[in-house]
Design a protein around this motif. Sequence first.
Motif, PDB file in Angstrom:
ATOM      1  N   PHE A  40       0.899  -1.114  -0.118  1.00  0.00           N
ATOM      2  CA  PHE A  40      -0.022  -0.063  -0.082  1.00  0.00           C
ATOM      3  C   PHE A  40       0.823   1.120  -0.082  1.00  0.00           C
ATOM      4  CE2 PHE A  40       0.015  -1.628   4.460  1.00  0.00           C
ATOM      5  CZ  PHE A  40       0.910  -0.540   4.938  1.00  0.00           C
ATOM      6  N   ASP A  41       2.163   0.973   0.233  1.00  0.00           N
ATOM      7  CA  ASP A  41       2.995   2.377   0.136  1.00  0.00           C
ATOM      8  C   ASP A  41       3.622   2.503  -1.388  1.00  0.00           C
ATOM      9  OD1 ASP A  41       2.466   3.290   2.640  1.00  0.00           O
ATOM     10  OD2 ASP A  41       4.416   2.408   3.535  1.00  0.00           O
ATOM     11  N   ARG A  42       3.586   1.674  -2.287  1.00  0.00           N
ATOM     12  CA  ARG A  42       4.263   1.668  -3.626  1.00  0.00           C
ATOM     13  C   ARG A  42       3.399   2.589  -4.378  1.00  0.00           C
ATOM     14  NH1 ARG A  42       5.227  -4.695  -4.360  1.00  0.00           N
ATOM     15  NH2 ARG A  42       5.717  -5.078  -2.124  1.00  0.00           N
ATOM     16  N   ASP A  43       4.044   3.201  -5.222  1.00  0.00           N
ATOM     17  CA  ASP A  43       3.552   4.003  -6.326  1.00  0.00           C
ATOM     18  C   ASP A  43       3.054   3.152  -7.480  1.00  0.00           C
ATOM     19  OD1 ASP A  43       4.400   6.362  -5.343  1.00  0.00           O
ATOM     20  OD2 ASP A  43       6.063   6.574  -6.343  1.00  0.00           O
ATOM     21  N   ASP A  44       3.475   1.960  -7.592  1.00  0.00           N
ATOM     22  CA  ASP A  44       2.776   1.039  -8.699  1.00  0.00           C
ATOM     23  C   ASP A  44       2.977  -0.047  -8.180  1.00  0.00           C
ATOM     24  OD1 ASP A  44       2.000  -0.358 -10.838  1.00  0.00           O
ATOM     25  OD2 ASP A  44       3.832   0.244 -12.376  1.00  0.00           O
ATOM     26  N   ILE A  45       1.790  -0.789  -8.027  1.00  0.00           N
ATOM     27  CA  ILE A  45       1.918  -2.310  -7.193  1.00  0.00           C
ATOM     28  C   ILE A  45       2.203  -3.383  -8.118  1.00  0.00           C
ATOM     29  CG2 ILE A  45       0.108  -1.706  -5.598  1.00  0.00           C
ATOM     30  CD1 ILE A  45      -2.076  -3.015  -7.061  1.00  0.00           C
ATOM     31  N   LEU A  46       2.268  -2.935  -9.489  1.00  0.00           N
ATOM     32  CA  LEU A  46       2.717  -3.953 -10.482  1.00  0.00           C
ATOM     33  C   LEU A  46       3.958  -3.929 -10.594  1.00  0.00           C
ATOM     34  CD1 LEU A  46      -0.128  -3.258 -13.317  1.00  0.00           C
ATOM     35  CD2 LEU A  46      -0.237  -4.863 -11.337  1.00  0.00           C
ATOM     36  N   ASN A  47       4.858  -3.093 -10.137  1.00  0.00           N
ATOM     37  CA  ASN A  47       6.317  -3.084 -10.252  1.00  0.00           C
ATOM     38  C   ASN A  47       7.014  -3.992  -9.281  1.00  0.00           C
ATOM     39  OD1 ASN A  47       8.958  -2.257 -11.018  1.00  0.00           O
ATOM     40  ND2 ASN A  47       8.982  -0.195  -9.458  1.00  0.00           N
ATOM     41  N   THR A  48       7.265  -5.200  -9.727  1.00  0.00           N
ATOM     42  CA  THR A  48       7.818  -6.304  -9.141  1.00  0.00           C
ATOM     43  C   THR A  48       9.452  -6.022  -9.304  1.00  0.00           C
ATOM     44  OG1 THR A  48       8.301  -8.016 -10.530  1.00  0.00           O
ATOM     45  CG2 THR A  48       6.031  -7.845  -9.537  1.00  0.00           C
ATOM     46  N   VAL A  49      10.165  -6.986  -8.218  1.00  0.00           N
ATOM     47  CA  VAL A  49      11.528  -7.173  -8.322  1.00  0.00           C
ATOM     48  C   VAL A  49      11.709  -8.207  -8.995  1.00  0.00           C
ATOM     49  CG1 VAL A  49      11.921  -5.850  -6.184  1.00  0.00           C
ATOM     50  CG2 VAL A  49      11.568  -8.267  -6.075  1.00  0.00           C
ATOM     51  N   ILE A  50      11.088  -9.095  -9.793  1.00  0.00           N
ATOM     52  CA  ILE A  50      11.279 -10.340 -10.738  1.00  0.00           C
ATOM     53  C   ILE A  50      12.440 -10.100 -11.651  1.00  0.00           C
ATOM     54  CG2 ILE A  50      10.514 -11.952 -12.395  1.00  0.00           C
ATOM     55  CD1 ILE A  50       7.521 -11.512 -10.898  1.00  0.00           C
ATOM     56  N   PRO A  51      12.476  -8.823 -12.528  1.00  0.00           N
ATOM     57  CA  PRO A  51      13.383  -8.476 -13.390  1.00  0.00           C
ATOM     58  C   PRO A  51      14.906  -8.320 -12.758  1.00  0.00           C
ATOM     59  CG  PRO A  51      11.743  -7.058 -13.611  1.00  0.00           C
ATOM     60  CD  PRO A  51      11.435  -7.556 -12.628  1.00  0.00           C
ATOM     61  N   ILE A  52      15.115  -7.940 -11.398  1.00  0.00           N
ATOM     62  CA  ILE A  52      16.194  -8.006 -10.849  1.00  0.00           C
ATOM     63  C   ILE A  52      16.792  -9.376 -10.444  1.00  0.00           C
ATOM     64  CG2 ILE A  52      17.354  -6.923  -8.790  1.00  0.00           C
ATOM     65  CD1 ILE A  52      15.297  -4.897  -8.683  1.00  0.00           C
ATOM     66  N   SER A  53      16.060 -10.089  -9.799  1.00  0.00           N
ATOM     67  CA  SER A  53      16.484 -11.693  -9.458  1.00  0.00           C
ATOM     68  C   SER A  53      16.610 -12.259 -10.660  1.00  0.00           C
ATOM     69  CB  SER A  53      15.529 -12.376  -8.864  1.00  0.00           C
ATOM     70  OG  SER A  53      14.351 -12.494  -9.311  1.00  0.00           O
ATOM     71  N   ALA A  54      15.979 -12.348 -11.599  1.00  0.00           N
ATOM     72  CA  ALA A  54      16.173 -13.020 -13.012  1.00  0.00           C
ATOM     73  C   ALA A  54      17.255 -12.548 -13.698  1.00  0.00           C
ATOM     74  CB  ALA A  54      14.962 -12.918 -13.870  1.00  0.00           C
TER      75      ALA A  54
ATOM     76  N   GLY B  16       7.091 -13.984  -3.610  1.00  0.00           N
ATOM     77  CA  GLY B  16       6.266 -14.418  -2.586  1.00  0.00           C
ATOM     78  C   GLY B  16       6.039 -13.162  -1.608  1.00  0.00           C
ATOM     79  N   GLY B  17       5.578 -13.323  -0.260  1.00  0.00           N
ATOM     80  CA  GLY B  17       5.291 -12.227   0.495  1.00  0.00           C
ATOM     81  C   GLY B  17       4.223 -11.399  -0.097  1.00  0.00           C
ATOM     82  N   ILE B  18       3.921 -10.227   0.020  1.00  0.00           N
ATOM     83  CA  ILE B  18       2.883  -9.450  -0.837  1.00  0.00           C
ATOM     84  C   ILE B  18       3.606  -8.836  -2.087  1.00  0.00           C
ATOM     85  CG2 ILE B  18       1.182  -7.790  -0.629  1.00  0.00           C
ATOM     86  CD1 ILE B  18       1.453  -7.758   2.421  1.00  0.00           C
ATOM     87  N   LEU B  19       4.131 -10.004  -2.741  1.00  0.00           N
ATOM     88  CA  LEU B  19       4.881  -9.655  -4.126  1.00  0.00           C
ATOM     89  C   LEU B  19       6.094  -8.684  -3.990  1.00  0.00           C
ATOM     90  CD1 LEU B  19       1.943  -9.063  -6.575  1.00  0.00           C
ATOM     91  CD2 LEU B  19       3.288 -11.227  -6.213  1.00  0.00           C
ATOM     92  N   ASN B  20       6.786  -8.929  -2.597  1.00  0.00           N
ATOM     93  CA  ASN B  20       7.921  -7.983  -2.703  1.00  0.00           C
ATOM     94  C   ASN B  20       9.058  -8.886  -2.469  1.00  0.00           C
ATOM     95  OD1 ASN B  20       7.497  -9.308  -0.119  1.00  0.00           O
ATOM     96  ND2 ASN B  20       7.613  -7.583   1.265  1.00  0.00           N
ATOM     97  N   HIS B  21       9.255 -10.110  -2.849  1.00  0.00           N
ATOM     98  CA  HIS B  21      10.629 -10.637  -2.976  1.00  0.00           C
ATOM     99  C   HIS B  21      10.412 -11.709  -4.045  1.00  0.00           C
ATOM    100  CE1 HIS B  21       9.554 -14.331  -0.842  1.00  0.00           C
ATOM    101  NE2 HIS B  21       8.933 -13.517   0.111  1.00  0.00           N
ATOM    102  N   SER B  22      11.725 -11.805  -4.792  1.00  0.00           N
ATOM    103  CA  SER B  22      11.638 -12.673  -5.866  1.00  0.00           C
ATOM    104  C   SER B  22      12.991 -13.485  -5.742  1.00  0.00           C
ATOM    105  CB  SER B  22      11.432 -12.090  -7.012  1.00  0.00           C
ATOM    106  OG  SER B  22      11.799 -13.051  -8.181  1.00  0.00           O
ATOM    107  N   THR B  23      12.977 -14.768  -6.058  1.00  0.00           N
ATOM    108  CA  THR B  23      14.101 -15.698  -6.024  1.00  0.00           C
ATOM    109  C   THR B  23      14.350 -16.457  -7.453  1.00  0.00           C
ATOM    110  OG1 THR B  23      14.114 -15.902  -3.792  1.00  0.00           O
ATOM    111  CG2 THR B  23      15.447 -17.532  -5.007  1.00  0.00           C
ATOM    112  N   THR B  24      15.385 -16.373  -8.095  1.00  0.00           N
ATOM    113  CA  THR B  24      15.416 -17.024  -9.445  1.00  0.00           C
ATOM    114  C   THR B  24      16.747 -18.063  -9.282  1.00  0.00           C
ATOM    115  OG1 THR B  24      14.816 -14.867 -10.407  1.00  0.00           O
ATOM    116  CG2 THR B  24      15.430 -16.821 -11.988  1.00  0.00           C
ATOM    117  N   LEU B  25      16.544 -19.145  -9.877  1.00  0.00           N
ATOM    118  CA  LEU B  25      17.646 -20.061  -9.863  1.00  0.00           C
ATOM    119  C   LEU B  25      17.844 -20.599 -11.464  1.00  0.00           C
ATOM    120  CD1 LEU B  25      16.967 -22.710  -6.907  1.00  0.00           C
ATOM    121  CD2 LEU B  25      19.070 -21.519  -7.375  1.00  0.00           C
TER     122      LEU B  25
END
Length: 237
Positions: free
Chosen positions: A101-115, A224-233
């Motif tokens: 609820f504090d994010r400017d864009d709730i669709l902006n995930t960290v998936i691209p960073i971990s991948a 996971g979480g509330i779409l606030n963390h991402s792990t890629t293997l």
Amino acid sequence: MVALRYSHVYNATDEGRAMIAVRERANARYNKDALFREPISVADVLGSPMVSYPLRLLEVVMPVDGMSAFLVVDEGLARKSRITPISVLGYGEAHDPSPLFDRDDILNTVIPISAGKALSEAGIGLNDIDLFMLYDAYTIMVVLEIEGIGLTEEGLGWRFAEEHDFSPSSTYPINVNGGSLNTGGQPAYMSGGVILTEALTQLSGMAGERQVKGVSKALVNAIGGILNHSTTLILGV
């Protein structure tokens, strides 16, 4: 909330998101261990009971009792035991500490960073990946991951699901065991083990009817979480 916002921003249809469930169920028919194997249609998904608008029952993973076990051994011992050695070629992890609820864009995930981190460490590109195992607690998660890892542009993940087959023989084999939606649900409310197990099974050449031919590299992504963390293997043989 995320699914609703996604549909609003990108003019995405419920049918496009429902296709994720349809594609994964089609894969589940080749998995004798899957909980759900009967084919379903987009109409079936959209006709299933509403759980949390706009997500319906067939788009939501079920909690179950269960477990996964992984044996990690020295490569020499693996070869001696006639086990295919599987290596971690790349690893990426990313976190966003801000609540949704504090994010400017709730669709902006960290998936691209971990991948991006995982692919960079492995020294390969997305076109080198033979198998994609994506965390699928909800259909909208798969849509975001398809975009986040780079298979398509932002806002087109639902179109990707409509236009691409996910089967073992397809160009983009995705959740070929049926995913968590059909295979094992969420043991202890977590299903990362379900997709990791399938990646290891595929790379070991032990997937039977659903085996992806010539698979040598797999990407496993979990959010996971509330779409606030991402792990890629990135796993490989």
